[in-house]
Design an enzyme around this catalytic site. Structure first.
Site, PDB file in Angstrom:
ATOM      1  N   GLY A   1       0.589  -1.710  -0.413  1.00  0.00           N
ATOM      2  CA  GLY A   1      -0.294   0.157  -0.001  1.00  0.00           C
ATOM      3  C   GLY A   1       0.551   1.286   0.244  1.00  0.00           C
TER       4      GLY A   1
ATOM      5  CD  GLU B   1      14.884  10.827 -27.515  1.00  0.00           C
ATOM      6  OE1 GLU B   1      15.687   9.873 -28.348  1.00  0.00           O
ATOM      7  OE2 GLU B   1      15.171  11.608 -26.966  1.00  0.00           O
TER       8      GLU B   1
HETATM    9  C1  LIG Z   1       5.476  13.297 -23.232  1.00  0.00           C
HETATM   10  C2  LIG Z   1       6.318  13.216 -24.495  1.00  0.00           C
HETATM   11  C3  LIG Z   1       7.370  13.997 -24.547  1.00  0.00           C
HETATM   12  C4  LIG Z   1       7.617  14.114 -26.175  1.00  0.00           C
HETATM   13  N1  LIG Z   1       8.865  15.115 -26.714  1.00  0.00           N
HETATM   14  C5  LIG Z   1       8.831  15.199 -28.141  1.00  0.00           C
HETATM   15  C6  LIG Z   1       9.974  15.403 -29.075  1.00  0.00           C
HETATM   16  O1  LIG Z   1      10.416  16.530 -27.518  1.00  0.00           O
HETATM   17  N2  LIG Z   1       9.894  15.658 -29.623  1.00  0.00           N
HETATM   18  C7  LIG Z   1       9.669  15.538 -30.376  1.00  0.00           C
HETATM   19  O2  LIG Z   1       9.110  15.681 -31.696  1.00  0.00           O
HETATM   20  N3  LIG Z   1       8.422  13.982 -30.904  1.00  0.00           N
HETATM   21  C8  LIG Z   1       7.945  14.160 -28.844  1.00  0.00           C
HETATM   22  N4  LIG Z   1       6.342  13.930 -28.309  1.00  0.00           N
HETATM   23  C9  LIG Z   1       6.261  12.542 -29.660  1.00  0.00           C
HETATM   24  C10 LIG Z   1       6.605  11.372 -29.488  1.00  0.00           C
HETATM   25  O3  LIG Z   1       7.998  11.164 -30.169  1.00  0.00           O
HETATM   26  C11 LIG Z   1       5.467  10.597 -30.286  1.00  0.00           C
HETATM   27  O4  LIG Z   1       4.434  10.340 -28.930  1.00  0.00           O
HETATM   28  C12 LIG Z   1       5.501   9.201 -30.524  1.00  0.00           C
HETATM   29  O5  LIG Z   1       6.722   8.978 -31.332  1.00  0.00           O
HETATM   30  C13 LIG Z   1       4.690   8.152 -31.175  1.00  0.00           C
HETATM   31  O6  LIG Z   1       3.558   8.543 -31.636  1.00  0.00           O
HETATM   32  P1  LIG Z   1       2.033   9.192 -31.899  1.00  0.00           P
HETATM   33  O7  LIG Z   1       1.553   9.629 -30.188  1.00  0.00           O
HETATM   34  O8  LIG Z   1       1.368  10.393 -32.444  1.00  0.00           O
HETATM   35  O9  LIG Z   1       1.053   8.052 -31.820  1.00  0.00           O
HETATM   36  P2  LIG Z   1       0.742   7.031 -33.074  1.00  0.00           P
HETATM   37  O10 LIG Z   1       1.876   7.054 -33.729  1.00  0.00           O
HETATM   38  O11 LIG Z   1       0.060   7.474 -33.561  1.00  0.00           O
HETATM   39  O12 LIG Z   1       0.693   5.696 -32.293  1.00  0.00           O
HETATM   40  C14 LIG Z   1       0.306   5.387 -31.764  1.00  0.00           C
HETATM   41  C15 LIG Z   1       0.356   3.298 -30.443  1.00  0.00           C
HETATM   42  O13 LIG Z   1       0.468   2.676 -32.815  1.00  0.00           O
HETATM   43  C16 LIG Z   1       1.632   1.596 -32.633  1.00  0.00           C
HETATM   44  N5  LIG Z   1       2.024   2.051 -33.883  1.00  0.00           N
HETATM   45  C17 LIG Z   1       2.205   3.527 -34.981  1.00  0.00           C
HETATM   46  N6  LIG Z   1       2.289   2.585 -36.281  1.00  0.00           N
HETATM   47  C18 LIG Z   1       2.152   1.954 -35.708  1.00  0.00           C
HETATM   48  C19 LIG Z   1       2.866  -0.086 -36.590  1.00  0.00           C
HETATM   49  N7  LIG Z   1       3.672   0.685 -38.062  1.00  0.00           N
HETATM   50  N8  LIG Z   1       2.797  -1.097 -35.940  1.00  0.00           N
HETATM   51  C20 LIG Z   1       2.435  -1.291 -35.324  1.00  0.00           C
HETATM   52  N9  LIG Z   1       2.512  -0.542 -33.954  1.00  0.00           N
HETATM   53  C21 LIG Z   1       2.309   0.864 -34.649  1.00  0.00           C
HETATM   54  C22 LIG Z   1       2.215   2.907 -31.262  1.00  0.00           C
HETATM   55  O14 LIG Z   1       3.408   2.028 -31.073  1.00  0.00           O
HETATM   56  C23 LIG Z   1       1.347   3.436 -30.811  1.00  0.00           C
HETATM   57  O15 LIG Z   1       1.090   2.318 -29.854  1.00  0.00           O
HETATM   58  C24 LIG Z   1       6.728  13.170 -27.392  1.00  0.00           C
HETATM   59  C25 LIG Z   1       5.929  12.763 -26.351  1.00  0.00           C
HETATM   60  C26 LIG Z   1       5.401  13.132 -24.858  1.00  0.00           C
HETATM   61  C27 LIG Z   1       4.225  12.117 -24.588  1.00  0.00           C
END
Ligand SMILES: Cc1cc2nc3c(=O)[nH]c(=O)nc-3n(C[C@H](O)[C@H](O)[C@H](O)COP(=O)(O)OP(=O)(O)OC[C@H]3O[C@@H](n4cnc5c(N)ncnc54)[C@H](O)[C@@H]3O)c2cc1C
Length: 382
Positions: free
Chosen positions: A342, A365
């Site tokens: 807890g 990333e």
């Molecule tokens: C706190 C935070 C800090 C960040 N900092 C930065 C930053 O400094 N600079 C920057 O540029 N970005 C940044 N990001 C963005 C981050 O890199 C993206 O959110 C991440 O790469 C995922 O992209 P998305 O959120 O659009 O998810 P989506 O691409 O929409 O993916 C959604 C889901 O589908 C899965 N998926 C997608 N395509 C496939 C595939 N081909 N096969 C299997 N599974 C798949 C993904 O793994 C995920 O589970 C940040 C995000 C957060 C939340």
């Protein structure tokens, strides 16, 4: 430590970072999480102790430490505060575009201020409709004489609003797909550049994650990194080099949670003896320590490959390292909460924060699904 790959001098730097982390950052970690305010005092601490300089060559104002040293520093800080560790990791992420593709003039113009920590950096790739599929971005850069006019909106950008320098990716050829993207350095005081909303989030709460709004933002062509059309491969090369930083953040979280759970388990008694003596808890602690040790071996191996300058297999190794270390971070921090029972679930103890902070390491990333795709693609290429 047996088989310590650090030299005596590197060991001294690790000791300095460890002491700073324990004495100056750990006492602030819960408050940073609760207030969700960017910890400028931690930035100041890093500046005063030259920690930003670890990541930069001497000719650009740094101390030219190895990748291994930088990753060890991130790991040490992440043991006590993942938000603070991210400040170091993102300084490297934001600087890498200039280090890898910048001209001598660009390096001289920008890197010394990042090496001193006077400026913080950011990496702006993601947009609302393009995360994993980053080449689907909509931001555009149109050439106009000696300048480019940038338009577009980035989302989820770490250090939004606190960075001065943003490496911004945009399409110079909207029909060109992966080959139509270019990279630019945009300074925060450029007219037409604005920071939009900052996202409240589950973990790493002291780190800012926000929108960038570029509206006819005029940037000199002298700020383009590399040639037109070279932005996408550059974005991917940067990630090959920066993902180990997130792996180090994950490992630090895992080791910090293991150390905390071990100390707690020795003190907490049930049924007349310390919970560490109950075999089910002892087994969990052993598994946690084993996962940390395996993650560290992989991370340091990856660091040594970066330091060797041989990048031929770095894409695969960097993805493997990020995937493994951050999955370990999630598993081990979740187990740490379980060991505390807890008490693990309430905010008085740090492990619930560590578990919340660990989650993002599996997402940013490149999600860990994307890491698996990268690894499989490289295996098939082999
Ligand atoms: C706190 C935070 C800090 C960040 N900092 C930065 C930053 O400094 N600079 C920057 O540029 N970005 C940044 N990001 C963005 C981050 O890199 C993206 O959110 C991440 O790469 C995922 O992209 P998305 O959120 O659009 O998810 P989506 O691409 O929409 O993916 C959604 C889901 O589908 C899965 N998926 C997608 N395509 C496939 C595939 N081909 N096969 C299997 N599974 C798949 C993904 O793994 C995920 O589970 C940040 C995000 C957060 C939340």
């Amino acid at each position: 430590m047996p088989h310590d790959p650090l030299t005596a001098e590197q060991g001294e730097i690790r000791e300095l970072v460890r002491t700073l982390a324990r004495e100056r950052i750990e006492p602030r970690a819960a408050e940073i999480d609760k207030s969700a305010e960017f910890p400028w005092d931690v930035v100041e601490l890093f500046r005063e102790n030259g920690l930003f300089g670890l990541m930069f060559d001497e000719e650009h104002g740094g101390i030219g430490a190895s990748a291994l040293m930088t990753l060890v520093a991130i790991e040490e800080v992440a043991k006590v505060c993942a938000t603070s560790a991210l400040i170091l990791a993102v300084q490297e992420l934001g600087a890498l575009g200039i280090k890898l593709a910048g001209s001598d003039e660009q390096k001289q113009r920008f890197l010394p201020r990042l090496a001193s920590g006077e400026w913080l950096a950011a990496y702006a790739l993601t947009e609302a409709d393009s995360g994993s599929d980053s080449a689907a971005m909509r931001s555009e850069a149109r050439r106009d004489g000696d300048d480019y006019i940038l338009n577009g909106t980035k989302r989820f950008i770490t250090n939004a609003g606190v960075a001065h320098l943003y490496v911004f990716f945009a399409k110079t050829d909207p029909a060109g797909g992966h080959d139509g993207i270019s990279a630019f350095v945009v300074e925060a005081d450029t007219p037409g550049f604005q920071v939009g909303r900052i996202e409240p989030k589950m973990g790493i709460k002291g780190s800012t994650t926000g929108e960038l709004l570029l509206d006819d933002c005029r940037v000199p062509a002298a700020n383009r990194l590399g040639a037109e059309g070279e932005g996408f491969p550059l974005a991917m090369r940067i990630l090959d080099r920066s993902r180990p930083g997130i792996a180090a953040q994950g490992l630090g979280l895992a080791q910090g949670a293991t150390d905390y759970a071990l100390a707690y388990a020795k003190e907490r008694e049930t049924f007349g003896e310390s919970i560490a003596k109950h075999q089910l808890i002892a087994g969990m602690l052993a598994d946690m320590e084993t996962k940390c040790a395996a993650a560290r071996t992989l991370l340091y191996r990856c660091a040594q490959v970066i330091d060797s300058g041989d990048e031929s297999e770095l894409t695969k190794l960097s993805a493997i390292t990020k995937l493994f270390c951050t999955d370990v971070a999630m598993e081990v921090t979740t187990d740490a909460v379980q060991v505390l029972g807890g008490y693990g679930y309430i905010q008085e103890y740090p492990v619930e924060r560590m578990m919340r902070d660990a989650k993002i390491t599996q997402i940013y990333e490149g999600t860990n699904q994307i890491q698996r795709l990268v690894i499989a693609r490289e295996m098939l290429r082999d």
